[in-house]
Design a protein around this motif. Structure first.
Motif, PDB file in Angstrom:
ATOM      1  N   PHE A 141     -14.163  -5.226   2.586  1.00 58.60           N
ATOM      2  CA  PHE A 141     -14.456  -4.460   1.379  1.00 58.60           C
ATOM      3  C   PHE A 141     -14.654  -2.985   1.702  1.00 58.60           C
ATOM      4  O   PHE A 141     -14.956  -2.609   2.834  1.00 58.60           O
ATOM      5  N   LYS A 142     -14.509  -2.170   0.677  1.00 59.89           N
ATOM      6  CA  LYS A 142     -14.793  -0.735   0.773  1.00 59.89           C
ATOM      7  C   LYS A 142     -15.659  -0.328  -0.405  1.00 59.89           C
ATOM      8  O   LYS A 142     -15.362  -0.669  -1.557  1.00 59.89           O
ATOM      9  N   SER A 143     -16.725   0.393  -0.104  1.00 58.74           N
ATOM     10  CA  SER A 143     -17.593   0.929  -1.139  1.00 58.74           C
ATOM     11  C   SER A 143     -17.513   2.455  -1.070  1.00 58.74           C
ATOM     12  O   SER A 143     -17.686   3.039  -0.006  1.00 58.74           O
ATOM     13  N   SER A 144     -17.217   3.091  -2.212  1.00 62.00           N
ATOM     14  CA  SER A 144     -17.070   4.537  -2.273  1.00 62.00           C
ATOM     15  C   SER A 144     -17.493   4.998  -3.656  1.00 62.00           C
ATOM     16  O   SER A 144     -17.842   4.183  -4.516  1.00 62.00           O
ATOM     17  N   PRO A 145     -17.475   6.311  -3.917  1.00 63.36           N
ATOM     18  CA  PRO A 145     -17.805   6.780  -5.264  1.00 63.36           C
ATOM     19  C   PRO A 145     -16.914   6.181  -6.354  1.00 63.36           C
ATOM     20  O   PRO A 145     -17.296   6.159  -7.525  1.00 63.36           O
ATOM     21  N   ASP A 146     -15.748   5.660  -5.952  1.00 65.80           N
ATOM     22  CA  ASP A 146     -14.844   5.022  -6.922  1.00 65.80           C
ATOM     23  C   ASP A 146     -15.222   3.578  -7.232  1.00 65.80           C
ATOM     24  O   ASP A 146     -14.622   2.943  -8.097  1.00 65.80           O
ATOM     25  N   GLY A 147     -16.206   3.035  -6.505  1.00 72.91           N
ATOM     26  CA  GLY A 147     -16.625   1.651  -6.736  1.00 72.91           C
ATOM     27  C   GLY A 147     -16.564   0.821  -5.469  1.00 72.91           C
ATOM     28  O   GLY A 147     -16.302   1.325  -4.385  1.00 72.91           O
ATOM     29  N   ASP A 148     -16.798  -0.467  -5.642  1.00 70.53           N
ATOM     30  CA  ASP A 148     -16.840  -1.420  -4.546  1.00 70.53           C
ATOM     31  C   ASP A 148     -15.724  -2.425  -4.768  1.00 70.53           C
ATOM     32  O   ASP A 148     -15.688  -3.093  -5.810  1.00 70.53           O
ATOM     33  N   HIS A 149     -14.798  -2.532  -3.814  1.00 71.85           N
ATOM     34  CA  HIS A 149     -13.665  -3.436  -4.053  1.00 71.85           C
ATOM     35  C   HIS A 149     -13.133  -4.004  -2.741  1.00 71.85           C
ATOM     36  O   HIS A 149     -13.316  -3.410  -1.667  1.00 71.85           O
ATOM     37  N   PRO A 150     -12.467  -5.170  -2.802  1.00 67.59           N
ATOM     38  CA  PRO A 150     -11.882  -5.754  -1.590  1.00 67.59           C
ATOM     39  C   PRO A 150     -10.709  -4.915  -1.102  1.00 67.59           C
ATOM     40  O   PRO A 150     -10.040  -4.239  -1.886  1.00 67.59           O
ATOM     41  N   ILE A 151     -10.467  -4.956   0.194  1.00 63.09           N
ATOM     42  CA  ILE A 151      -9.333  -4.243   0.774  1.00 63.09           C
ATOM     43  C   ILE A 151      -8.481  -5.204   1.587  1.00 63.09           C
ATOM     44  O   ILE A 151      -8.947  -6.253   2.040  1.00 63.09           O
ATOM     45  N   SER A 152      -7.225  -4.829   1.760  1.00 64.46           N
ATOM     46  CA  SER A 152      -6.319  -5.637   2.577  1.00 64.46           C
ATOM     47  C   SER A 152      -5.226  -4.743   3.150  1.00 64.46           C
ATOM     48  O   SER A 152      -4.955  -3.656   2.623  1.00 64.46           O
ATOM     49  N   VAL A 153      -4.617  -5.207   4.224  1.00 68.54           N
ATOM     50  CA  VAL A 153      -3.556  -4.437   4.863  1.00 68.54           C
ATOM     51  C   VAL A 153      -2.352  -4.352   3.932  1.00 68.54           C
ATOM     52  O   VAL A 153      -2.166  -5.176   3.026  1.00 68.54           O
ATOM     53  N   ARG A 154      -1.530  -3.341   4.149  1.00 67.22           N
ATOM     54  CA  ARG A 154      -0.331  -3.139   3.330  1.00 67.22           C
ATOM     55  C   ARG A 154       0.739  -4.158   3.715  1.00 67.22           C
ATOM     56  O   ARG A 154       1.050  -4.331   4.892  1.00 67.22           O
ATOM     57  N   LYS A 155       1.279  -4.819   2.720  1.00 63.53           N
ATOM     58  CA  LYS A 155       2.385  -5.739   2.955  1.00 63.53           C
ATOM     59  C   LYS A 155       3.698  -4.966   2.828  1.00 63.53           C
ATOM     60  O   LYS A 155       4.005  -4.420   1.765  1.00 63.53           O
ATOM     61  N   LEU A 156       4.454  -4.904   3.909  1.00 61.39           N
ATOM     62  CA  LEU A 156       5.716  -4.175   3.880  1.00 61.39           C
ATOM     63  C   LEU A 156       6.765  -4.958   3.106  1.00 61.39           C
ATOM     64  O   LEU A 156       6.830  -6.188   3.185  1.00 61.39           O
ATOM     65  N   ASP A 157       7.568  -4.246   2.347  1.00 63.12           N
ATOM     66  CA  ASP A 157       8.608  -4.908   1.551  1.00 63.12           C
ATOM     67  C   ASP A 157       9.536  -5.730   2.432  1.00 63.12           C
ATOM     68  O   ASP A 157       9.910  -6.849   2.100  1.00 63.12           O
ATOM     69  N   ASP A 158       9.915  -5.147   3.564  1.00 60.01           N
ATOM     70  CA  ASP A 158      10.752  -5.843   4.536  1.00 60.01           C
ATOM     71  C   ASP A 158      10.085  -5.684   5.900  1.00 60.01           C
ATOM     72  O   ASP A 158      10.153  -4.607   6.506  1.00 60.01           O
ATOM     73  N   PRO A 159       9.428  -6.716   6.396  1.00 57.95           N
ATOM     74  CA  PRO A 159       8.680  -6.600   7.660  1.00 57.95           C
ATOM     75  C   PRO A 159       9.512  -6.131   8.846  1.00 57.95           C
ATOM     76  O   PRO A 159       8.971  -5.579   9.803  1.00 57.95           O
ATOM     77  N   LYS A 160      10.825  -6.337   8.782  1.00 54.88           N
ATOM     78  CA  LYS A 160      11.669  -5.962   9.913  1.00 54.88           C
ATOM     79  C   LYS A 160      12.351  -4.608   9.752  1.00 54.88           C
ATOM     80  O   LYS A 160      12.903  -4.074  10.713  1.00 54.88           O
ATOM     81  N   ASN A 161      12.305  -4.029   8.539  1.00 53.71           N
ATOM     82  CA  ASN A 161      13.038  -2.786   8.330  1.00 53.71           C
ATOM     83  C   ASN A 161      12.273  -1.699   7.588  1.00 53.71           C
ATOM     84  O   ASN A 161      12.686  -0.549   7.593  1.00 53.71           O
TER      85      ASN A 161
END
Length: 281
Positions: A141-161
């Motif tokens: 999670f990340k808590s900031s002035p914008d609020g508290d929300h879950p976070i996750s890594v970026r999923k690449l559209d094409d993992p190989k390219n």
């Protein structure tokens, strides 16, 4: 340890990280601090010692039965440490050089290590007023002035390219970093300061990978590893072997890599040929 006990410890670590971070930010804003050089030639400041004092006193008062291993404390021997079922792992200021250089890229790191594995990770970035945190099995999670929300890594559209975003040091050669990456991929770079902030940016999807070559301690990766792992990424030694905690006499890390989207064939992307493992020496 029951989940509710872990939750209480997480809240404690969050509270203490913010308290220490705000004290450090006050020093940073005033610009009134002393800088020193350690025996290993790394920098340390009076702000590091201030944060360390706050964190140690609060943790010792609240959890007297849990030992503390901090970068700025005298380190217990492995003979003593190996009997610890759990302990706090602290970096009072990760990014001391950035603190001195006034880039704003520094953070307070607090982790709980249990059975040689990070189970709680808290990283507070004072200038960004951002708190990153995770508990094993409960998400990141990340808590900031914008609020508290879950976070996750970026999923690449094409993992190989897909284009890969590399977090690099502000003082690191972009060309040298790219020379360690597979030439068949397309890359962008994101300059940042401390190791833990680079890891947090990967955890929240603003970057995809970060390579660290050079001396770091276990306190540089403990909190980050918990947060990145709970966000769907991973941290490993640069030869892709697992990082270890409290299992060796040396507290130095090997070179390591922080990775986002786990569908990406990172062993083909990151090409280290000068891997250094201090545990082999």
């Amino acid at each position: 340890m029951p989940d509710d006990a872990h939750a209480d410890l997480l809240e404690l670590a969050k509270e203490i990280a913010i308290e220490a971070g705000e004290a450090v930010l006050d020093v940073y804003d005033k610009g009134e601090f002393d800088a020193y050089q350690k025996d290993d030639e790394s920098p340390v400041t009076s702000a590091d010692y201030l944060a360390n004092d706050i964190i140690n006193k609060r943790l010792q008062a609240a959890t007297p039965d849990i030992p503390i291993l901090s970068e700025e404390n005298k380190h217990a021997s492995l003979e003593e440490r190996k009997h610890w079922p759990r302990y706090w792992l602290i970096d009072p200021i990760d990014g001391t050089q950035e603190f001195i250089a006034r880039s704003g890229d520094f953070a307070v790191n607090i982790a709980l290590i249990e059975n040689n594995e990070p189970t709680i990770g808290v990283i507070f970035w004072p200038p960004g007023q951002s708190l990153y945190y995770a508990q094993k099995g409960k998400g990141a999670f990340k808590s900031s002035p914008d609020g508290d929300h879950p976070i996750s890594v970026r999923k690449l559209d094409d993992p190989k390219n897909s284009v890969v975003m590399i977090a690099i040091s502000r003082r690191q050669s972009r060309e040298k970093v790219l020379s360690r990456m597979c030439a068949k991929r397309v890359y962008q770079t994101l300059p940042l300061g401390s190791c833990s902030l680079k890891a947090c940016f990967i955890a929240e999807g603003k970057a995809d990978v970060f390579m660290r070559i050079g001396i770091t301690g276990e306190w540089d990766t403990g909190a980050s590893q918990c947060i990145v792992s709970e966000a769907g990424g991973s941290i490993a030694a640069a030869n892709f072997e697992p990082l270890t905690y409290n299992q060796r006499h040396s507290l130095e890390n090997p070179d390591f890599v922080v990775m986002g989207d786990q569908r990406v064939p990172w062993q083909d992307v990151v090409q280290y040929d000068d891997f250094v493992n201090p545990h082999q020496h």
